[in-house]
Design a protein around this motif. Structure first.
Motif: not given
Length: 767
Positions: A551-557, A651-654, A745-748
């Motif tokens: 849920l968090v990563s969807l919201a950040l997305f 960390m590097l992917t985004p 990855m979403a928050v970054e």
């Protein structure tokens, strides 16, 4: 629209007061735990609490004529060895992580500062060009500060948790001499210290940061809360290294100890003759306690940040309504008070008199906290929100009523409970799935592995439906803000969740100490009962962490898509679709790295344990002590070295995707990693948990069916040990780390969104 009932001043008092109450409560619990003394002395037999928890305060040692003094001294000695090992590992880990933290902070400042060419002039606002906002350079500076704040808070949370757990483990062992009820209360209180400290600290630091940033930002709330997102990034990036490093450490030691000790040498678990036994017990603290603490803190920080970012560009932020703006923090504040009441049910209102009452008591905690929290959310939604308001929805403003927002939070809260109970059904040896896995050990390790894998895949079904329904309901009512507060709902009872979760490793350590100190088998039976319940609750905790991460990563997305000014994410465009494919592959790549790391570290450990058994005379007879320090060093060195590649991948992917391929491809990568990561995380955690409890089911021999598979050392038991060993890296390294991958990855991406939107997509610009 109307105003909220709770005044701005009331909200500003309520949040810090609840946080301080949480910290005070955790200190009270710590004082109660510290009353159990680790120095030998005659214990007063009639100290007033004679028949508390169904046992008089006599000691089993007195009954069996064993020397009480030597037992207490031995426990204290083992405890200090475990504590020293855990402290030295975390300090080594934090030195490496500290270098990364400083380097990444500089990167944030440079990337975000370059958005407007490091100009310090005010600029038009992102979401409303008619207004003037603070410069991009300010966002860069404040994002960097909030990143460092989040990182430090995360590290401190993990470290304090570990300190409390190593303080409490031997005390739990000593209390087990007086009865299972006393040991249970000691272990649970210690878990509560960690749970409340972490929840209250996370809330307090975030609240103080918002107020300090406001001194500069003034009325520019969208800029202020955009800068605050660095707090979530800091929390999760530290959690990643804590989870991966701690997970590799604990499982290298565990696999090494089990394979040589139990399978080859046929000695019991936690036998003091096993050279890897101290490293194994240290691992429980650095992986399951410090790692889990940082992980859930990261989830909490990110869901708060995601909700605040969306709220700042909704009517709350535009009209500068402070109380509704702080709604996410008020929910967390009420959560602390609810968890405080719930904890009293475990430690003061109900007494544990028998082993069979342990697991129901822990489950009761989850139910009580969820029911009370539902009432709490209802009250908060009524007093802290106007009756109607608008929420930002991809460029539009969507009209929402306060009861709809209440339902969004409640649906997240109850989805968490459902995920917890489904996880328990699939991983507890009280139910048929784990008993079937145990039964499959009759025909050897291969069938055990097949049954365990099938169980893990099947266990995804209901949690995924629960997450899907909560996403649909919360998005329908309040767009992306709804999903962010649903995640907060799931995490609102974080103090209780963490207390239950930390209880498991503390009980596990207590059992290890009882075995190493040569205590009576009756004490070991009690600590084993505490540990078996703790195994299931650890699986429930992981279920919560994974569900909230989705849920968090969807919201950040959603916040990222809004910030990067993407109007729609169209799966049919090649840019997005290639991102989806690559994103779905990342959890597999990450899992491969972490599994292989555990395997190669365990290999070194097995060789060292074998070497000691073969070359140290008198080790098997118990006349000489093994060299514990070498095994601790192997685990430490391996985990520090091996945590860097998986951490770098995440960390590097985004950054690579955002800079070279642009925001559309990055949105595909985030969606892909979320969808595949959740499934692998749930199945890996539950498969590992089921194998572990199938082994414990055979060892306990509590039912005629279990007796027919045992005893320890039988062929079915050996097959169960192999399954448990395979499951170790799944349930304690790869599975739990994946939820950090999808959130981080979403928050970054959200923090770097202004940079990617301005300068990203270099490759597509060339062609």
């Amino acid at each position: 629209m109307g105003a909220s009932i709770l005044s701005d001043f009331g909200a500003e008092i309520l949040i810090p007061v609840c946080a301080v109450i949480g910290i005070a409560f955790s200190l009270v619990q710590w004082v109660l735990v510290s009353k159990v003394k680790l120095s030998p002395g005659r214990e007063s037999v009639n100290n007033g609490s004679g028949a508390k928890n169904g046992y008089s305060d006599y000691l089993i040692e007195e009954e069996e004529g064993l020397n009480d003094h030597s037992v207490v001294l031995k426990c204290a000695e083992i405890q200090s060895a475990i504590s020293e090992g855990a402290t030295s590992f975390l300090f080594t880990e934090y030195q490496y992580v500290g270098i990364f933290m400083v380097a990444f902070a500089i990167l944030i400042f440079l990337f975000l500062g370059s958005v407007e060419g490091f100009s310090s002039k005010s600029q038009p606002c992102t979401y409303d060009k008619s207004k003037i906002c603070k410069p991009a350079l300010a966002t860069a500076a404040f994002s960097t500060i909030s990143f460092l704040l989040g990182a430090i808070t995360s590290v401190v949370s993990g470290f304090l948790g570990m300190k409390i757990a190593t303080y409490a483990n031997a005390r739990t062992t000593l209390e087990a001499r007086k009865g299972v009820g006393k040991a249970y209360i000691t272990a649970f209180r210690s878990g509560a210290v960690m749970g409340f400290l972490l929840a209250a600290n996370g809330l307090l630091v975030l609240y103080i940061a918002i107020n300090l940033f406001k001194l500069y930002y003034g009325d520019d709330w969208s800029g202020l809360f955009e800068a605050i997102t660095g707090y979530g990034l800091g929390g999760s990036s530290m959690a990643l290294f804590g989870r991966v490093g701690g997970g590799i450490y604990t499982k290298a030691a565990d696999v090494g100890a089990d394979l040589v000790g139990k399978v080859e040498r046929n000695i019991p678990e936690d036998d003091p003759r096993n050279p890897a036994v101290i490293a194994d017990n240290v691992g429980d603290n650095v992986g399951d306690i410090a790692g889990m603490g940082s992980d859930l803190f990261g989830s909490y920080a990110e869901s708060s940040c995601a909700a605040l970012v969306v709220a700042s560009i909704s009517s709350f932020g535009i009209n500068h309504e402070l109380t509704p703006m702080l709604y996410p923090l008020i929910i967390s504040s009420v959560g602390i008070i609810v968890c405080l009441i719930t904890t009293l049910f475990a430690t003061d209102f109900f007494e544990i008199k028998a082993v069979k009452e342990i697991e129901p008591s822990l489950k009761r905690q989850l139910i009580i906290s969820t029911v009370l929290m539902t009432i709490g959310i209802g009250i908060v939604s009524w007093i802290a929100l106007p009756s109607s308001f608008t929420i930002f929805n991809f460029g539009d403003q969507k009209a929402v009523k306060n009861w709809q927002l209440f339902l969004c939070v409640a649906v997240g809260l109850w989805a968490g409970l459902i995920i917890g109970f489904v996880t328990e059904y699939y991983t507890s040896n009280a139910y048929s799935p784990v008993q079937d896995v145990a039964d499959s050990c009759r025909t050897g390790a291969a069938t055990n592995v097949i049954f365990g894998l099938a169980l893990g895949y099947k266990s995804c079904i209901i949690p995924i439906f629960a997450i899907a329904i909560s996403i649909f309901v919360s998005f329908s009512f309040a767009a992306m803000y709804g999903i962010a507060v649903a995640a907060l709902g799931m995490l609102s009872t974080i103090a209780t969740g963490l207390a239950i979760d930390a209880y498991g490793p503390i009980s596990d350590n207590a059992g290890g100490i009882a075995e190493m100190a040569g205590m009576s088998h009756r004490i070991r039976e009690r600590t084993d009962a505490l540990d078996a319940a703790g195994n299931t609750t650890a699986a429930i905790g992981k279920g919560f962490a994974i569900g909230s991460a989705a849920l968090v990563s969807l919201a950040l997305f959603g916040a990222f898509v809004s910030r990067a000014a993407i109007s729609t994410v169209d799966v049919l465009t090649p840019k997005v679709f290639i991102g989806l494919l690559v994103g779905a592959m990342l959890p597999y790549w990450f899992s491969a790295m972490t599994m292989k790391s555990v395997g190669s570290a365990a290999l070194k450990m097995v060789e060292e344990v074998r070497r000691q058994f073969n070359t140290i005379p008198g080790l098997m007879e118990g006349t000489t002590k093994p060299d514990y320090a070498t095994c601790v060093k192997i685990s430490t060195d391996a985990s520090i070295k091996e945590m860097i590649p998986p951490g770098a991948l995440v960390m590097l992917t985004p950054l690579v995707v955002g800079i070279f391929f642009g925001v559309e491809t990055l949105s595909g990568v985030l969606a892909g990693s979320l969808v595949s990561g959740v499934q692998i995380a749930i199945s890996a955690s539950n498969t590992g948990g089921a194998w572990d409890n199938a082994k414990k089911y055979i060892e306990a021999g509590a039912s005629p069916h279990a007796k027919s598979l045992g005893p320890k050392g039988s062929d079915p038991h050996k097959a169960a040990v192999i399954g448990d060993t395979i499951g170790d890296p799944l349930k304690d390294t790869s599975g739990p780390s994946l939820n950090i991958l999808i959130k981080l990855m979403a928050v970054e991406s959200l923090v770097f969104a202004p940079f990617f939107a301005t300068h990203g997509g270099l490759l597509f610009k060339l062609f």
